[in-house]
Design an enzyme around this catalytic site. Structure first.
Site, PDB file in Angstrom:
ATOM      1  N   ARG A   1       0.784  -1.235   0.000  1.00 25.39           N
ATOM      2  CA  ARG A   1       0.000   0.000   0.000  1.00 25.39           C
ATOM      3  C   ARG A   1       0.818   1.288   0.000  1.00 25.39           C
ATOM      4  NH1 ARG A   1      -4.911  -0.217   4.068  1.00 25.39           N
ATOM      5  NH2 ARG A   1      -3.225  -0.048   5.561  1.00 25.39           N
ATOM      6  N   ASP A   2       2.134   1.204  -0.078  1.00 26.03           N
ATOM      7  CA  ASP A   2       2.954   2.418  -0.197  1.00 26.03           C
ATOM      8  C   ASP A   2       4.225   2.123  -0.988  1.00 26.03           C
ATOM      9  OD1 ASP A   2       3.389   5.153   0.139  1.00 26.03           O
ATOM     10  OD2 ASP A   2       4.476   4.887   2.021  1.00 26.03           O
ATOM     11  N   LEU A   3       4.071   1.345  -2.060  1.00 25.30           N
ATOM     12  CA  LEU A   3       5.201   1.016  -2.923  1.00 25.30           C
ATOM     13  C   LEU A   3       5.573   2.255  -3.733  1.00 25.30           C
ATOM     14  CD1 LEU A   3       6.965  -1.411  -3.727  1.00 25.30           C
ATOM     15  CD2 LEU A   3       5.358  -1.834  -5.577  1.00 25.30           C
TER      16      LEU A   3
END
Length: 171
Positions: free
Chosen positions: A4-6
């Protein structure tokens, strides 16, 4: 796990070429809801966040994540597509002067496909477009599928002709 925060800041390459994904602070475990990640919301209510807060980095958020909807592994596929686009072009796929304008671009606009170098092999272009499909139902289903497409592209003689100095990240 759905990261969710690549984003580039969370991806490091060791000197031996091993790629490491870092910062799993927003990740959700795949075992939640019996492996059904659709029950893993982007907005959360733990003490560290308020209800309705959208978590992640705007320029790499999938449209469903930007809307505060439930996400699954396809949100990370979107972020992978954003990183791949940036590797190929040297520019973010979605960027503006502030977070709200960036999110608006994620939701309403396409990346500037003309910035992708003309010498980029067709299968790599197709993979990029499939990763950045606004509708997750039409997006690449999992990273294994993306990896297979990348391997096939890397094996093509046309890919070998790309000048690595023309790409900011050396691909």
């Amino acid at each position: 796990i759905v990261h969710r925060d690549l984003k580039p800041a969370n991806i490091k390459v060791r000197p031996d070429g091993t790629v490491k994904v870092l910062d799993f602070g927003l990740a959700k475990e795949a075992s939640l809801a019996g492996g059904d990640l659709s029950a893993s919301p982007t907005s959360t209510t733990p003490a560290m966040t308020a209800a309705g807060v959208i978590l992640g980095t705007a320029a790499y958020m999938a449209p469903e994540q930007a809307r505060g909807k439930s996400v699954d592994k396809r949100a990370d596929i979107w972020a992978f597509g954003c990183v791949l686009y940036e590797m190929l072009t040297g520019r973010r796929a979605f960027e503006d002067e502030d977070v709200s304008l960036t999110l608006s671009k994620v939701l309403q606009r396409e990346p500037d496909w003309t910035l992708v170098p003309a010498a980029t092999p067709r299968p790599l272009r197709q993979l990029l477009r499939r990763c950045l499909e606004k509708d997750p139902k039409h997006r690449v289903r999992d990273i294994g599928e993306a990896w297979s497409a990348l391997e096939a592209t890397l094996a093509e003689p046309a890919f070998m002709g790309l000048n690595s100095h023309a790409h900011p990240y050396g691909i």
